[in-house]
Design a protein around this motif. Structure first.
Motif, short mmCIF file in Angstrom:
data_model
loop_
_atom_site.label_atom_id
_atom_site.label_comp_id
_atom_site.label_asym_id
_atom_site.label_seq_id
_atom_site.Cartn_x
_atom_site.Cartn_y
_atom_site.Cartn_z
N ARG A 1 -9.59 4.65 -2.80
CA ARG A 1 -8.52 5.64 -2.69
C ARG A 1 -9.01 6.95 -2.06
NH1 ARG A 1 -7.68 3.48 -7.89
NH2 ARG A 1 -8.82 5.23 -8.82
N ASP A 2 -10.14 7.47 -2.51
CA ASP A 2 -10.51 8.85 -2.19
C ASP A 2 -11.86 9.03 -1.53
OD1 ASP A 2 -8.11 9.92 -3.30
OD2 ASP A 2 -8.94 9.58 -5.30
N GLY A 3 -12.56 7.97 -1.19
CA GLY A 3 -13.81 8.10 -0.46
C GLY A 3 -14.81 9.00 -1.17
N ALA B 1 -17.70 4.42 -0.81
CA ALA B 1 -17.26 5.81 -0.64
C ALA B 1 -17.86 6.43 0.61
CB ALA B 1 -17.64 6.62 -1.88
N LEU B 2 -19.07 6.02 1.00
CA LEU B 2 -19.71 6.52 2.22
C LEU B 2 -19.14 5.86 3.47
CD1 LEU B 2 -23.53 6.68 1.40
CD2 LEU B 2 -22.02 8.61 1.89
N GLY B 3 -18.61 4.65 3.32
CA GLY B 3 -18.23 3.87 4.50
C GLY B 3 -16.75 3.83 4.82
N TRP C 1 -4.64 6.22 1.32
CA TRP C 1 -5.97 5.96 0.76
C TRP C 1 -6.99 5.92 1.89
CZ3 TRP C 1 -4.02 1.30 -2.62
CH2 TRP C 1 -3.28 1.80 -3.70
N ASP C 2 -8.25 6.14 1.55
CA ASP C 2 -9.30 6.17 2.57
C ASP C 2 -9.69 4.78 3.07
OD1 ASP C 2 -9.34 8.89 2.57
OD2 ASP C 2 -11.43 9.10 1.92
N GLU C 3 -9.51 3.75 2.26
CA GLU C 3 -9.90 2.40 2.66
C GLU C 3 -8.80 1.40 2.31
OE1 GLU C 3 -11.81 -0.29 4.71
OE2 GLU C 3 -12.26 1.85 4.68
N ALA D 1 0.87 -1.17 0.00
CA ALA D 1 0.00 0.00 0.00
C ALA D 1 0.91 1.22 0.00
CB ALA D 1 -0.90 -0.03 1.24
N PRO D 2 0.36 2.41 -0.21
CA PRO D 2 1.20 3.60 -0.23
C PRO D 2 2.07 3.72 1.01
CG PRO D 2 -0.98 4.14 -1.04
CD PRO D 2 -1.06 2.74 -0.52
#
Length: 512
Positions: free
Chosen positions: A404-406, A236-238, A263-265, A189-190
């Motif tokens: 990545r960006d939610g 994207a919501l979660g 990343w967001d998830e 991951a990043p």
């Protein structure tokens, strides 16, 4: 213990893969015959739920603020006492609800069961100085250990790797010891590159998994394809896992880079990078569209065999008639997947299992995703919503963009009037309106439907997700002078303490 476990792993590895596959092929024909006979049809839609947790030190006995919220191993006797199931790591616990008809009473029963069982479990674990946490990815390792040590701990028992912090289920340990298993299993991951000798890094993550059982099994492809279209927008919501345990980050990366490139998830990436290997590169994947219910069976059959576990053919359940295919399904990892099962012929069912959503801050938020998913499965096919015609590649791109960006991922959607849009207000106005419509079609009042959807609507209106809440806390701590480790640890402790106040009777919308 490791000797017995290693022996059991060797027994599994000695199973004839071709014979296992032949049994699975025969089972697939049984399922197809039963599908043609209407055995998997039902007179109503049914919903179910799987809910994963991890355990942490609640500070009761240690009295040490630095140890509070550290990961803890759950004693097996305690799991049995609270009626939860073991998962991959010793720190994990999973609850599965009793399937209920998709109507107002069934939804209330789902929520009440989660609240009742979780409340009782929290009471039991409290006496052990432990708390169950609903979260997507833990970041504070056990006291006195690093995440690298905890995830990488293993013993070599005459050539068999036994992970020291993994549950004693033979299947989990066999994954790392098969002839095609890689030397190591990597998290990529990043700014994170970590390898372990077993699949234990997968135990970083936890999720919720709503199930939706349709009335007519032949319609499964329609529901399945709609489920892949809503996967990106709902994910994207979660989103809830922008950070890793600090010691997993590469040594030469600075805090600003971690924040900027996170990343967001990351839960999505952990599952895929750990279990997708050079020889089995798509074991975990976003699934392609289905054209027929038989194709759904064939996809499970054709999936590469990960672990050919022994299967008893002597059970008296209905789905023991295809026990080998059921076993193979256990390592058929797709973010949306079809399921065929049932203890009796009368309860036989075909359903969609929805796996994109991470564990959420509160029960109400988790139930909101279950209700929204079921409502969408009810409404979109009934209304013949045009998003079904959106290209599959767009649905896939939506999913990984959400990872990545939610909410900032520019989700692409087709509204009910056939208009394509990336405007988040238009996307979620249409999506959540259809979720509410499905709930009302199932018998919920307008007020009930609104209550179920409200936690998700609040996220849209505030443009705020659990992932963005975590980012804000880490950025604030860094601005106050914390280093990355202290900032992530402080954020995680704040998350767990905030959850302790709201898990059973609040929602993420209450968090400030």
């Amino acid at each position: 213990m490791s000797k017995d476990l290693a022996g059991a792993v060797r027994d599994v590895l000695a199973i004839d893969v071709e014979a296992f596959r032949a049994e699975a092929e025969a089972d697939a024909e049984v399922v197809k015959d039963e599908l043609r006979d209407g055995t998997f049809d039902n007179h109503q839609s049914i919903v179910g739920f799987e809910y994963e947790f991890y355990a942490v030190d609640d500070g009761r006995w240690s009295g040490d603020e630095d140890l509070a919220c550290s990961l803890m191993r759950v004693p097996r006797r305690l799991l049995e006492l609270i009626g939860f199931e073991k998962e991959l790591g010793l720190h994990n616990a999973e609850m599965s609800t009793s399937p209920q008809p998709f109507n107002p009473h069934g939804l209330r029963a789902q929520e009440s069961e989660v609240l009742a069982r979780l409340s009782a479990a929290l009471d039991c674990t409290r006496s052990e100085g432990m708390r169950l946490v609903s979260d997507a990815l833990w970041t504070i390792p056990p006291a006195g250990e690093t995440a690298r040590e905890y995830l990488g701990g293993s013993v070599d028992d005459d050539g068999v790797d036994i992970a020291t912090n993994m549950s004693d289920a033979v299947r989990y340990h066999a994954m790392a010891n098969g002839p095609d298993a890689p030397e190591t299993f990597a998290v990529e991951a990043p700014n994170v590159s970590y390898e372990a000798p077993t699949v234990m890094p997968e135990s970083l993550i936890t999720s919720i998994q709503p199930h939706y059982q349709m009335s007519h099994a032949a319609d499964l492809p329609t529901y399945f394809n709609y489920a892949t279209r809503v996967a990106g927008p709902l994910l994207a919501l979660g989103v809830n896992s922008p950070f890793f345990p600090p010691d997993l980050y590469d040594e030469d990366v600075d805090a600003e880079t971690v924040i900027a490139e996170a990343w967001d998830e990351h839960r999505i990436r952990v599952f895929e990078s750990v279990l997708n290997t050079a020889t089995q590169s798509d074991k975990v994947a976003f699934p392609e569209d289905l054209e027929s219910v038989d194709q759904a069976v064939d996809r499970v059959l054709e999936d590469e065999t990960f672990v050919p576990m022994p299967v008893s053919r002597d059970g008296d359940r209905f789905d023991d008639k295809f026990a080998t295919l059921r076993m193979k399904h256990g390592t058929y990892w797709r973010w949306v997947r079809p399921v065929f099962g049932g203890a009796t012929r009368s309860s036989a069912n075909a359903r969609v299992e929805f796996r994109p959503i991470p564990a959420q801050p509160t029960v109400r938020d988790s139930i909101a995703f279950q209700a929204a998913f079921a409502g969408l499965m009810e409404s979109l096919p009934q209304r013949r919503h045009p998003v079904a015609d959106m290209d599959w590649t767009v649905a896939r791109e939506n999913f990984y963009a959400a990872m990545r960006d939610g909410l900032d991922s520019g989700q692409r959607w087709v509204t009910n009037d056939g208009q394509e849009t990336t405007n988040p207000v238009e996307v979620y106005d249409d999506l959540l309106a259809h979720a509410a419509d499905g709930l009302k079609s199932a018998g919920c009042s307008a007020a009930e439907a609104e209550r179920y959807i409200a936690p998700l609507q609040a996220r849209v209106e505030a443009a705020r997700t659990p992932a963005s809440w975590k980012r804000e806390r880490v950025e604030s701590r860094l601005a106050d002078g914390d280093d990355l480790e202290a900032a992530i640890t402080g954020m995680q402790q704040a998350y767990i303490r905030k959850q302790a106040e709201t898990l059973l009777d609040g929602s993420f919308a209450d968090w400030v």
